[in-house]
Design an enzyme around this catalytic site. Structure first.
Site, PDB file in Angstrom:
ATOM      1  N   ASP B 321       0.816  -1.213   0.000  1.00 13.63           N
ATOM      2  CA  ASP B 321       0.000   0.000   0.000  1.00 13.63           C
ATOM      3  C   ASP B 321       0.853   1.267   0.000  1.00 13.63           C
ATOM      4  O   ASP B 321       2.019   1.259   0.379  1.00 13.63           O
ATOM      5  CB  ASP B 321      -0.936   0.006   1.220  1.00 13.63           C
ATOM      6  CG  ASP B 321      -0.174  -0.057   2.536  1.00 13.63           C
ATOM      7  OD1 ASP B 321      -0.433   0.778   3.422  1.00 13.63           O
ATOM      8  OD2 ASP B 321       0.698  -0.944   2.658  1.00 13.63           O
ATOM      9  N   GLU B 322       0.228   2.304  -0.402  1.00  8.80           N
ATOM     10  CA  GLU B 322       0.712   3.687  -0.252  1.00  8.80           C
ATOM     11  C   GLU B 322       2.145   3.915  -0.753  1.00  8.80           C
ATOM     12  O   GLU B 322       2.965   4.508  -0.058  1.00  8.80           O
ATOM     13  CB  GLU B 322       0.592   4.107   1.222  1.00  8.80           C
ATOM     14  CG  GLU B 322      -0.886   4.181   1.658  1.00  8.80           C
ATOM     15  CD  GLU B 322      -1.068   4.623   3.110  1.00  8.80           C
ATOM     16  OE1 GLU B 322      -2.030   5.366   3.377  1.00  8.80           O
ATOM     17  OE2 GLU B 322      -0.250   4.223   3.970  1.00  8.80           O
TER      18      GLU B 322
END
Lengths: 697, 697
Positions: B321-322
């Site tokens: 993620d991210e």
């Protein structure tokens, strides 16, 4: 108007609260009380500019400790001290707002220097100590000094010189009887450090279980632990956690009695040859090692060496207590052995045993320690004696040249008040020992035997009373003001809670469980005035506990040394002396609450059968409260009671002393005094106050 | 007479309490609500004769679990069940008072049978289950069914058939951001088991630290953990503790972003070559692994294999993620690589990265899992997707053939009420997916991200709201009665506390710290009606948290989903509908308390500067309470307010919405309704109740 009345009541409440808060910010709230303290009227403002530096030659442990100090300061004040995540060896700025100067690394050993000096003025907080151990004590004192008013948080300007009276200031934890997970040990160590206790005595085994992972004798934890034991990694973790806080850890492997667990795993070491199973009850039992069997010494040599390797402390405790001698006396082999070797008693045979295991201990460069049963003729001088059975034995061992630690009078498992332990001095003025002999008095140790404690309740049995013992062992002999001790104990109790100790917070959880709901007021009112049975009364009668028993009942939510009865007793004493009408109102309000509480309690009872054992206590409380109200009424009307009334109430009071749920009401005595005051008895009236007598003229 | 008045008040209180207690013993209080339940009017009395037996072919774990069941039953009822210390394979008596019949050992894997059948009559409690996993769920249901009245404790006669709707019912714990000691993990697992959650997702690293002891790459914990990490022994302990409770543990090692900690230890693996230090703030950061460097894959191969060896679960989470993509975009080497290989976006490059690490996972016989950012074209089907950014992505991944877990809508760190999470369905009726595609919906997972939780507060952020999510994932889709859920959540909250969770008990400790004293009533009254800022509002403005920040302030003692505002809102709604005078009295009593609380709060403030940030909230509460009382007064007098009054109060209400100490008042909305009711505004009066309108005729 409702609003005005509320406002007035709120104002009164506010005034009382203000008064309470001025006390809470009193700089004389340190526990243990320091050797000397002098104020200078300044104050050091705690702001986000606070930085800690360390100079000198400290042990590395000061850095983690100082880092924790910064974090605790932030948690206490809400100020973001994030700029200093850690205090490191790079932080050496002597102009730092908090400066710690340490002369040399401290050793975790007897008689090490733990002294410190604190100086606080508007510019700087300075700590100076011979060792980092003293410096860490100083940081704990600083945490206790944190004060606040509307201008912010601050440390009061002062200088403190401080050092301990005794070098051994211990607490015994007993995971053998009821296992205590590592996190419980760790939070206990945090509490100990906060009040400057410096020895953790850990019992590693008993009849109920073996709590240590042995790699040499794995049957011990495999067969004799119910899966409840510390791995070697966990032992290292505990020892390290303690060391980081300046606390020594003394292991105890109790021999030759209290060895059922060992014999479950290795029955061939027993005196009585049979199969052993773990003891589920609590008490004194017969299983005992065979002192005539060389295999026992081989076994202990290896086991002790293994344990010694994981506990770096100088002292190794071998227990030695409560040997019934029965299996020895019943063993023909041992009787033969004793006759052949001129040993005339079990005690003498045990001394022979102790002398045979001593070389194991000394070869590991350790000092042997044991309970006072081992203090017998023939025991070498360099064995430390821990006295639990009485002061006499304590002084005898000191006179005989043994270093000694006093636990008699510090048995916190016996549910006695803090004042009792506080006034128990290891070296009172009337002790018949010379100054030279007194040098053998190492100090004392509070004992949290594990019979009736669980991870849920243990904190409430240790704290805050053990802080009073910590003061007895640290502060000067003449520091003995009980009222002031209780005042400061209330404050310290809150500080201990902030370290994660659950002695306060556990209670509401347990009350909710017992009430099966959120509203626990009626039960709390009762619990506030009862205490568990003291000394060894709890585990008797029709309630014999085993390790499987639930400790979630009345006697577990009840705690020692209740404040409400103590305060009430004082109020009644003062009232009987002075007749003060404010006191009278307060006392009557309290009595009314108790009188009316029983109805609400009965409602709780309908859905909580577990509280049935508390019903007599609740009823009796209501009855003696009504009695007290009648007595006060008579006092108000300047009358004495009729003979029948007195007889009736005496019987009530006597009944009210009976236990319920292994607990006792603590307000019978003050109410008895109120009854005495109106009983018109010649004997009691001679002790009455002038005021009381005058009311009847 | 004072006594009579007290008695009457006590009686009223008692009647209210009785009503409350009947609710607490309602057999329909199970969370999660079972598939079917039918009562038979009988009851099984719980006495000291209770014995548990197990027949069939269970996994060994049932014995420890059943033993804990007996101990918990004893603790709950106070009955000594000491005769059965442990339930063992020898306990096979089919006439036992509690009989557990298990067909086969259960496997900790997806889609395993967790169903169970319970039959309770006056003679026996029978549990039948395909696997021990189902049997353990049954024992938790039985614990929730324990009831009591004056005759004693009992289990109500009934039959239950139960099985989960979804196979993945998870909770994410995040020791990477704020470390959580082992005991916190363990008590969380106990709570999960109590509400039949069966997956613990553990994030082992992030930008703030690496929390796992690697023996292959020890620099990870040596340099990138601040000393806060799990040893391999502790990991095994956690995994075993979970397994014993039928809970799978899914490890997450997030890559290629959120890898600052890894790069502190092994900077050569980074895209941007420099020295890295641990990230102290919370958020999304640029450091990212270099997907063009073979050494990265060698490293991850070894590390993942090491982690996989300690976590027996089928699933291995790689995060994903991210990834800001910034360091990739700024790297000439990577830009060159991308051009040379026809990769046109950071997302595509990350997909290539994911495909290259997939064989490492599969060679360890694991299934890869990641956050929904990894759901990109080219990602193999047998990767499980965890959706957090929205339902759309969730259904897209399901349609594309991925097994998927929903976390969007279950982000408990965002401080939303239980009702919000409760009504969030992984497969609502309007979901545009076929029945076949829906088979890929494994279930859901609550996420306790660690930004703003510590061991002291984490329980209060998880419980009791996560029990509502547990029900959403276990019970049938049409179980959606929010009021009933809250009723049962109150009961379950107490049961969770009995497992050692601190979500209730932590509060008084924190209140006492904030008040620096024992009397916390004025602060509690305020805290009861505020909540921490929701979503991502807390970590903004002038308060940027780091890992060193104190979490002992207003926003930490405040908890999500407060009951007092919820109840007050309902009371106001009902009052505006019906004009009921009892409601009116209760509402006015509450408003008066709030109005008058500010004086007492100011007194607290004098010695607790940490509470200064709460002062505006306290003042506003007092002001809007006074406003509400004036509005009710107008309603009583059948009047509407003047324009000036309305304007003034609208401004007050608007101000009262402002945050203080990163918290918000939760009673502005209901008070706004009271103001609207007297504002005489044509728009609002059209929505008024007949009763309200009639009051003005």
């Amino acid at each position: 108007m409702l609003t005005t009345r509320f406002a007035i009541l709120t104002l009164i409440f506010a005034l009382i609260t203000v008064n309470l808060f001025s006390q809470l910010n009193n700089i004389y709230s340190i526990v243990p009380k320091p050797f000397s303290l002098n104020t200078n009227g300044e104050r050091f403002a705690i702001t986000n500019q606070l930085r800690v530096s360390v100079t000198g030659h400290p042990d590395h442990r000061i850095y983690a400790n100082a880092s924790r100090f910064v974090r605790r300061m932030a948690e206490r004040t809400g100020i973001f001290l994030d700029e200093q995540g850690f205090v490191t060896a790079k932080d050496t700025n002597s102009a730092s707002s908090v400066l710690i100067v340490i002369k040399r690394p401290g050793k975790l050993q007897l008689r090490e220097d733990e002294s410190y000096f604190i100086q606080i003025n508007s510019k700087q907080v300075q700590v100076r100590a011979e060792t980092d151990l003293g410096a860490m004590h100083a940081l704990e004192t600083l945490m206790q000094l944190v004060s606040a008013d509307s201008s912010g948080y601050y440390l009061p300007g002062l200088t403190i010189n401080d050092k301990p009276r005794f070098t051994w200031r211990g607490l015994l934890l007993d995971p053998a009887l009821h296992f205590l997970p590592v996190n419980v040990i760790k939070r206990t160590l945090d509490g100990m450090a906060a009040v400057k206790l410096n020895v953790l005595h850990l019992t590693l085994c008993n009849d109920q279980g073996f709590r240590f992972e042995s790699k040499i004798f794995p049957r011990l934890q495999q067969l004799a632990s119910d899966g409840n034991f510390y791995t070697q990694e966990q032992i290292k973790d505990i020892v390290n956690y303690a060391s980081e806080r300046g606390i020594r850890v003394v292991p105890e492997v109790v021999v030759p009695a209290h060895t059922t667990a060992i014999l479950v795993a290795y029955p061939e070491l027993a005196t009585l040859k049979k199969e052993y199973t773990l003891q589920r009850y609590f008490g004194v039992f017969d299983p005992v090692l065979d002192p005539t069997n060389e295999k026992v010494y081989t076994f202990l040599s290896k086991l002790f060496t293994e344990v010694a390797g994981l506990f770096p402390d100088q002292v190794f405790h071998i227990g030695g207590d409560e040997n019934t001698g029965k299996d020895w006396n019943n063993s023909r082999q041992i009787r033969t052995y004793m006759r052949a070797n001129g040993i005339d008693s079990a005690a003498a045979l045990q001394t022979l045993f102790n002398k045979k295991i001593l070389p194991v201990i000394t070869k590991n460069k350790k000092t042997m320690m044991g309970w006072d049963e081992i203090f017998q003729p023939g025991l070498p001088e360099d064995v430390i004696i821990q006295s639990w059975r009485g002061k006499q034995a304590f002084y005898e061992s000191v006179k005989a040249g043994h270093d000694a630690v006093l636990s008699n009078g510090y048995y916190i498992d016996l549910i006695q008040p803090a004042s009792y332990h506080y006034l128990n001095d290891p070296q009172p003025d009337d002790a018949d020992i010379s100054a030279k002999q007194a040098q053998h008095i190492l100090g004392g140790e509070a004992t949290m035997w594990g019979e009736h404690v669980t991870p849920e309740t243990v904190d409430s049995r240790i704290w805050p009373r053990t802080a009073a013992i910590a003061e007895r062992l640290w502060s000067e002999k003449d520091v003995r003001d009980v009222d002031d001790m209780y005042r400061r104990l209330d404050i310290v109790s809150l500080q201990l809670e902030q370290l994660g100790l659950c002695h306060l917070s556990f209670k509401n959880t347990m009350l909710r469980r017992l009430c099966n709901g959120y509203d626990t007021r009626a039960l709390q009112a009762l619990v506030d005035v009862i205490e568990p049975l003291k000394i060894y009364e709890r585990n008797q009668g029709d309630t014999m506990y085993t390790i499987f028993s639930p400790y979630t009942k009345l006697a577990d939510v009840a705690t020692p040394d209740q404040a409400v009865p103590r305060i009430f007793t004082k109020q009644v004493d003062d009232f009987l002396q002075t007749g003060d009408s404010t006191l009278e109102t307060e006392i009557k309000q309290q009595l009314l609450k108790w009188q009316n509480n029983h109805i609400a309690f009965l409602t709780l009872l309908r859905n909580s059968p577990v509280l049935q054992e508390a019903e007599p206590l609740s009823l009796h409380l209501s009855e003696i409260a009504a009695t007290a109200l009648e007595a006060i009424d008579l006092i108000q009307r300047h009358e004495t009671a009729g003979k029948q009334w007195v007889q009736q109430k005496e019987m009530l009071l006597e009944t009210a002393k009976e236990q319920g749920g292994r607990c006792e009401l603590q307000v019978v005595a003050p109410i008895q005094k109120l009854v005495n005051a109106v009983s018109g008895d010649a004997e009691t009236s001679s002790t009455e106050s002038t005021w009381l007598v005058s009311t009847r003229q």
